[in-house]
Design a protein around this motif. Structure first.
Motif, short mmCIF file in Angstrom:
data_model
loop_
_atom_site.label_atom_id
_atom_site.label_comp_id
_atom_site.label_asym_id
_atom_site.label_seq_id
_atom_site.Cartn_x
_atom_site.Cartn_y
_atom_site.Cartn_z
N SER A 359 3.91 13.34 -6.03
CA SER A 359 4.83 12.91 -7.04
C SER A 359 5.12 11.29 -6.68
O SER A 359 5.07 11.22 -5.59
N ARG A 360 5.31 10.66 -7.90
CA ARG A 360 5.87 9.43 -7.56
C ARG A 360 7.24 9.25 -6.68
O ARG A 360 7.55 8.56 -5.75
N MET A 366 9.12 8.49 0.72
CA MET A 366 8.41 8.16 2.15
C MET A 366 8.44 6.84 2.39
O MET A 366 8.75 6.41 3.59
N ILE A 367 8.37 5.79 1.47
CA ILE A 367 8.38 4.40 1.48
C ILE A 367 10.06 4.00 1.88
O ILE A 367 10.17 3.11 2.79
N ASP A 368 10.89 4.48 1.20
CA ASP A 368 12.27 4.25 1.74
C ASP A 368 12.69 4.68 2.98
O ASP A 368 13.48 4.19 3.73
N VAL A 508 8.09 -1.61 -5.62
CA VAL A 508 6.90 -1.93 -5.91
C VAL A 508 5.96 -1.27 -5.12
O VAL A 508 4.67 -0.99 -5.76
N ILE A 509 6.01 -1.52 -4.08
CA ILE A 509 5.20 -0.90 -3.00
C ILE A 509 4.80 0.71 -3.13
O ILE A 509 3.81 1.15 -3.25
N ALA A 510 5.90 1.37 -3.60
CA ALA A 510 5.70 2.71 -3.84
C ALA A 510 4.80 2.85 -5.15
O ALA A 510 4.15 4.01 -5.23
N ASP A 511 5.18 2.08 -6.21
CA ASP A 511 4.26 2.08 -7.25
C ASP A 511 2.91 2.08 -7.14
O ASP A 511 1.98 2.60 -7.64
N GLN A 512 2.56 0.77 -6.33
CA GLN A 512 1.02 0.58 -5.99
C GLN A 512 0.61 1.72 -5.36
O GLN A 512 -0.56 2.05 -5.35
N LYS A 516 -2.60 4.20 -6.17
CA LYS A 516 -3.85 4.28 -5.26
C LYS A 516 -4.20 5.59 -5.02
O LYS A 516 -5.33 6.06 -5.06
N VAL A 517 -3.13 6.68 -4.76
CA VAL A 517 -3.48 8.10 -4.31
C VAL A 517 -3.81 8.88 -5.82
O VAL A 517 -4.75 9.46 -5.92
#
Length: 649
Positions: A359-360, A366-368, A508-512, A516-517
């Motif tokens: 999920s988003r 994970m990015i956080d 923004v990175i998490a959205d990108q 991708k996935v």
């Protein structure tokens, strides 16, 4: 100057005859070996059974240093080592199945030069003991099998493979060989760029094999098994592979065939290694054996006279299809490869693909988590997988994205836990040294903490206490193990990273990365569409398959279902189904019991479709009575319907 005109060519042909018992090179082999002996980096794209392994096995006997072969296929490594030993060529393999003694014996042979060919599983390169051991080797040739795994456009992308190019530089390899059977033009371009291979040094041999006759038949659930049984009974006996998508299906079909007087054996990854090995050997020795298997069977199995390959369930991509049918007819004799297409199977295969997409919310977590780490840090991929509820392969993929985008740089991985069992006394060890080395080892042995049988060692604490680099600690442990003075058991692998530049906008990175996935998810679904297009037999099936891999056939094959007038087939569309009230009630109940596991519609849809996640497995939700109740409904339909249900349920 060609290989046929050089002194090296004469030596290569002599080794071909004397050591490998062959009179001539197969198509493409001489061109690859010529370039390798000239010191060039080379790509070899040969069809399954095309003789890729000789391209590094033979040069390994001519080059002065060690040939290191990276392969994800443990069965292939073992079979090739055994086959080479029968020819008097010593080779070693390093994979997760080896005992500590086998590892020590292999490393000893490599160091003393009696073993010049080393097979290594990719995960070994994340083993600091292994890296410490091979760091001083003279690597003449670094060969990467299944090289298509490096490409995000490939059907079997493995993020660890992206780091192999960097590793080749670390090992100071003199030359590189990338091998694959299933590279589309886009994948081959990725391989060339990653390993600095010139266009003229990418050797591709013809993909189409005229002795393989491709067939397809559209079946219903009612006549699915009966069609398979009739095909086997009506055709001349011969060695047969029947591919299925699930372990349970393999067992069920093998049992049904046997009950109907057609002896068959199931094979899948759920069986223990000894059982699988026995089944493989029995099949290799049989002239007309029948194996009903998942994709776990076949990699590295070299049986020339397989006459039939049936796909009881469709493969997930044309690359997988090409590999599986490529195991038939390696003796050049006519072989039949038939796909028995049950349209409903598409749902199960598509749902497998959706199961890998987090999920988003999970991607953001994970990015956080990474964003909050210090400048240099170590993390366990498995712990991160559980904490974020993202499957381990996707965790590695996301971390690789951070590396490729210039945010993170991977550093040496390490094991947090070392357990050591002395095989001799400390005095016996120290008597072999004097001066500073003896003092260092005495201090190291003094850092061991006694348990029942094993001593524990915290290498980070030991390095600080002794004022030494941790790498020296690891090398000392590995040396003592190689001398049979100690037995070592390692665990708790953690991967090191350092920030090259910090994330300015984590959301923004998490959205990108989520996009991708999701994009990769759609790419995998489209691969299945390609399989169904071939199965429909609307045009020459052999030509369609060849074109997918960048080859143009001058004429139709004349032997496939389309060419014989058996197609085109009509493939019925999947009927849309609604989620019933009983499913809604069950979902509401499980969400009340485990609210943290069902925060998003995607998590709820995955549960209903039987697609597990790390947290579901840990919480035993994958054993829940309602887990997978919608597995026969397309995931996209289930997700759409779940999104209409109130989050509070």
């Amino acid at each position: 100057m060609t290989l046929a005109e050089t002194e090296l060519a004469r030596e290569a042909r002599q080794i071909l005859r004397d050591r490998f018992g062959l009179d001539e090179f197969r198509s493409g082999q001489a061109a690859v070996i010529e370039r390798l002996l000239a010191g060039k980096n080379v790509a070899a794209v040969f069809p399954t059974g095309g003789g890729k392994s000789l391209c590094y096995q033979l040069p390994s006997q001519m080059l002065s240093g060690t040939t290191v072969v990276v392969s994800p296929l443990i069965a292939l490594m073992k079979d090739q080592c055994d086959a080479l030993a029968a020819r008097g060529i010593r080779a070693a393999r390093l994979d997760s199945s080896l005992t500590e003694q086998e590892f020590r014996d292999a490393m000893r042979g490599i160091r003393d030069g009696s073993i010049r060919l080393l097979y290594v599983a990719p995960e070994r390169f994340f083993n600091e003991r292994f890296l410490a051991s091979v760091g001083s080797l003279d690597v003449s040739l670094f060969a990467i099998d299944e090289a298509h795994c490096i490409s995000q456009w490939g059907h079997n992308f493995r993020p660890d493979y992206l780091k192999l190019a960097e590793l080749a530089g670390t090992l100071n390899a003199d030359r590189i060989l990338a091998l694959t059977a299933t590279a589309t033009p886009a994948v081959l371009e990725d391989i060339r760029k990653a390993f600095a291979i010139e266009r003229d040094d990418a050797i591709r041999t013809p993909f189409h094999r005229s002795n393989l006759h491709l067939k397809s038949t559209v079946v219903t659930a009612a006549d699915h098994y009966e069609t398979l049984r009739q095909r086997i009974e009506s055709r001349p006996r011969g060695a047969t592979l029947v591919y299925v998508s699930k372990q349970k299906t393999a067992e069920t079909i093998a049992e049904q065939l046997s009950d109907d007087g057609i002896p068959a054996t199931a094979y899948h990854a759920g069986m223990d290694a000894e059982t699988r090995a026995t089944i493989q050997q029995d099949f290799l020795a049989s002239g007309d054996g029948i194996i009903v298997a998942t994709i776990a069977f076949g990699m590295g199995i070299d049986k020339a006279n397989i006459r039939y390959v049936y796909h009881y369930n469709p493969p997930k991509s044309l690359e997988a299809y090409a590999q599986e049918i490529g195991r038939a007819g390696r003796d050049g004799e006519r072989s039949i490869c038939e796909l028995l297409l049950l349209p409903e199977d598409r749902v199960v295969l598509e749902n497998f693909t959706y199961g890998d997409t987090p999920s988003r919310h999970s991607v953001g977590r994970m990015i956080d988590f990474c964003h909050g780490q210090p400048d240099e840090f170590f993390i366990s991929h498995y712990k991160l997988s559980f904490e974020t509820d993202i499957r381990i392969l996707v965790v590695r993929t996301l971390l690789t994205y951070l590396e490729l985008d210039g945010y993170l740089q991977a550093t040496s991985p390490r094991y947090d836990s070392y357990k050591i069992h002395p095989l001799v006394t400390s005095r016996a060890i120290l008597n072999n040294f004097d001066g500073e080395r003896r003092e260092f080892l005495a201090g190291l042995l003094g850092q061991l903490t006694k348990a029942r049988k094993w001593f524990s060692l915290n290498t980070v604490t030991a390095a600080k206490a002794l004022g030494q680099d941790r790498q020296r600690i690891v090398k000392a442990i590995d040396f003592m193990a190689a001398q049979n003075w100690i037995e070592v058991n390692v665990s708790d692998l953690v991967h090191g990273y350092r920030w090259k530049r910090r994330l300015e906008h984590p959301k923004v990175i998490a959205d990108q990365y989520f996009e991708k996935v999701v994009g990769r998810e759609q790419s995998e679904v489209s691969r299945l569409e390609d399989v169904f297009a071939i199965a429909s037999a609307a045009s020459c099936q052999s030509r369609l398959l060849a074109e997918h891999f960048g080859e143009t056939m001058d004429a139709a094959c004349g032997a496939c279902s389309h060419c014989l007038g058996e197609g085109p087939h009509t493939i019925p569309a999947i009927t849309h189904r609604e989620i019933g009230d009983g499913v809604r009630t069950a979902l509401a109940e499980v969400c009340r019991q485990y609210p943290d596991h069902f925060a998003t519609a995607r998590q709820r849809a995955r549960f209903l479709c039987g697609l597990s996640s790390p947290q579901m497995i840990r919480s035993r939700l994958s054993r829940h009575a309602s887990f997978g109740v919608c597995e026969q409904i397309p995931f996209a339909d289930v997700l759409r319907q779940v999104e209409r249900i109130s989050p509070e349920l």
